[in-house]
Design a protein around this motif. Structure first.
Motif, PDB file in Angstrom:
ATOM      1  N   ARG A  40     -10.902  -7.336   7.124  1.00  0.00           N
ATOM      2  CA  ARG A  40     -10.160  -6.395   7.978  1.00  0.00           C
ATOM      3  C   ARG A  40     -10.939  -6.069   9.249  1.00  0.00           C
ATOM      4  O   ARG A  40     -11.142  -4.912   9.608  1.00  0.00           O
ATOM      5  CB  ARG A  40      -9.849  -5.121   7.212  1.00  0.00           C
ATOM      6  CG  ARG A  40      -8.925  -5.354   6.039  1.00  0.00           C
ATOM      7  CD  ARG A  40      -8.591  -4.065   5.360  1.00  0.00           C
ATOM      8  NE  ARG A  40      -7.904  -4.305   4.104  1.00  0.00           N
ATOM      9  CZ  ARG A  40      -7.656  -3.367   3.220  1.00  0.00           C
ATOM     10  NH1 ARG A  40      -8.036  -2.118   3.450  1.00  0.00           N
ATOM     11  NH2 ARG A  40      -7.034  -3.654   2.106  1.00  0.00           N
ATOM     12  N   LYS A  84     -11.493  -2.488  11.512  1.00  0.00           N
ATOM     13  CA  LYS A  84     -12.874  -2.024  11.752  1.00  0.00           C
ATOM     14  C   LYS A  84     -13.122  -1.857  13.248  1.00  0.00           C
ATOM     15  O   LYS A  84     -13.731  -0.879  13.678  1.00  0.00           O
ATOM     16  CB  LYS A  84     -13.851  -3.033  11.137  1.00  0.00           C
ATOM     17  CG  LYS A  84     -15.293  -2.765  11.431  1.00  0.00           C
ATOM     18  CD  LYS A  84     -15.882  -1.778  10.476  1.00  0.00           C
ATOM     19  CE  LYS A  84     -17.392  -1.735  10.668  1.00  0.00           C
ATOM     20  NZ  LYS A  84     -17.957  -0.538  10.146  1.00  0.00           N
ATOM     21  N   GLN A  86     -13.773   1.712  10.504  1.00  0.00           N
ATOM     22  CA  GLN A  86     -13.777   1.552   9.047  1.00  0.00           C
ATOM     23  C   GLN A  86     -12.700   0.542   8.662  1.00  0.00           C
ATOM     24  O   GLN A  86     -11.931   0.110   9.501  1.00  0.00           O
ATOM     25  CB  GLN A  86     -13.578   2.902   8.360  1.00  0.00           C
ATOM     26  CG  GLN A  86     -12.373   3.703   8.850  1.00  0.00           C
ATOM     27  CD  GLN A  86     -11.086   3.361   8.141  1.00  0.00           C
ATOM     28  OE1 GLN A  86     -11.036   3.312   6.928  1.00  0.00           O
ATOM     29  NE2 GLN A  86     -10.032   3.114   8.894  1.00  0.00           N
ATOM     30  N   ARG A  87     -12.628   0.158   7.413  1.00  0.00           N
ATOM     31  CA  ARG A  87     -11.723  -0.926   7.003  1.00  0.00           C
ATOM     32  C   ARG A  87     -10.539  -0.465   6.148  1.00  0.00           C
ATOM     33  O   ARG A  87      -9.743  -1.279   5.722  1.00  0.00           O
ATOM     34  CB  ARG A  87     -12.517  -1.995   6.250  1.00  0.00           C
ATOM     35  CG  ARG A  87     -13.550  -2.687   7.110  1.00  0.00           C
ATOM     36  CD  ARG A  87     -14.268  -3.780   6.337  1.00  0.00           C
ATOM     37  NE  ARG A  87     -15.410  -4.294   7.074  1.00  0.00           N
ATOM     38  CZ  ARG A  87     -15.361  -5.302   7.945  1.00  0.00           C
ATOM     39  NH1 ARG A  87     -14.218  -5.887   8.210  1.00  0.00           N
ATOM     40  NH2 ARG A  87     -16.448  -5.709   8.562  1.00  0.00           N
ATOM     41  N   GLY A  88     -10.426   0.820   5.898  1.00  0.00           N
ATOM     42  CA  GLY A  88      -9.324   1.324   5.086  1.00  0.00           C
ATOM     43  C   GLY A  88      -8.035   1.434   5.885  1.00  0.00           C
ATOM     44  O   GLY A  88      -8.042   1.507   7.109  1.00  0.00           O
ATOM     45  N   CYS A  92       0.851  -1.190   0.000  1.00  0.00           N
ATOM     46  CA  CYS A  92       0.000   0.000   0.000  1.00  0.00           C
ATOM     47  C   CYS A  92       0.890   1.245   0.000  1.00  0.00           C
ATOM     48  O   CYS A  92       1.630   1.474   0.958  1.00  0.00           O
ATOM     49  CB  CYS A  92      -0.909  -0.019   1.233  1.00  0.00           C
ATOM     50  SG  CYS A  92      -1.723   1.555   1.575  1.00  0.00           S
ATOM     51  N   LEU A 141      -8.206  -8.267   1.534  1.00  0.00           N
ATOM     52  CA  LEU A 141      -9.640  -8.115   1.307  1.00  0.00           C
ATOM     53  C   LEU A 141     -10.260  -7.228   2.385  1.00  0.00           C
ATOM     54  O   LEU A 141     -10.115  -7.496   3.573  1.00  0.00           O
ATOM     55  CB  LEU A 141     -10.337  -9.470   1.312  1.00  0.00           C
ATOM     56  CG  LEU A 141     -10.016 -10.405   0.156  1.00  0.00           C
ATOM     57  CD1 LEU A 141     -10.678 -11.762   0.377  1.00  0.00           C
ATOM     58  CD2 LEU A 141     -10.472  -9.808  -1.166  1.00  0.00           C
ATOM     59  N   HIS A 142     -10.966  -6.189   1.950  1.00  0.00           N
ATOM     60  CA  HIS A 142     -11.629  -5.297   2.903  1.00  0.00           C
ATOM     61  C   HIS A 142     -12.535  -6.069   3.858  1.00  0.00           C
ATOM     62  O   HIS A 142     -12.606  -5.757   5.045  1.00  0.00           O
ATOM     63  CB  HIS A 142     -12.459  -4.235   2.168  1.00  0.00           C
ATOM     64  CG  HIS A 142     -11.670  -3.075   1.687  1.00  0.00           C
ATOM     65  ND1 HIS A 142     -10.976  -3.087   0.510  1.00  0.00           N
ATOM     66  CD2 HIS A 142     -11.463  -1.855   2.234  1.00  0.00           C
ATOM     67  CE1 HIS A 142     -10.371  -1.935   0.346  1.00  0.00           C
ATOM     68  NE2 HIS A 142     -10.647  -1.159   1.378  1.00  0.00           N
ATOM     69  N   SER A 143     -13.223  -7.066   3.332  1.00  0.00           N
ATOM     70  CA  SER A 143     -14.187  -7.816   4.143  1.00  0.00           C
ATOM     71  C   SER A 143     -13.529  -8.595   5.271  1.00  0.00           C
ATOM     72  O   SER A 143     -14.199  -9.021   6.208  1.00  0.00           O
ATOM     73  CB  SER A 143     -14.993  -8.768   3.259  1.00  0.00           C
ATOM     74  OG  SER A 143     -14.138  -9.709   2.629  1.00  0.00           O
TER      75      SER A 143
END
Length: 78
Positions: free
Chosen positions: A39, A43, A48-50, A10, A35-37
């Protein structure tokens, strides 16, 4: 100790990690899933997941977005 939630490869995370190194700030890297799902840890701490996300309990800070994090680092450690 400051925690940096980051993702391998990243570019925004790398900018924050590089600045922490330049400022000689001790921190712990917390590597997250691509995968965001998946993270869930990010969260849980930030809502949040970023990434990147910085958590600094000593200053009562939890924040996302590299620009905001860099501003915090400059005002706190530079």
């Amino acid at each position: 100790m400051l925690e940096l939630y980051q993702l391998e490869g990243c570019p925004y995370c790398e900018v924050v990690a590089d600045r922490l190194d330049e400022l000689e700030v001790d921190y712990e890297s917390v590597w997250v899933e691509a995968l965001h799902s998946e993270r869930d840890e990010v969260k849980r701490v930030s809502g949040q997941r970023g990434v990147p996300v910085v958590v600094n309990e000593a200053y009562g800070v939890t924040m996302a977005e590299s620009e905001r994090i860099l501003e915090f680092l400059e005002s706190t450690y530079a």
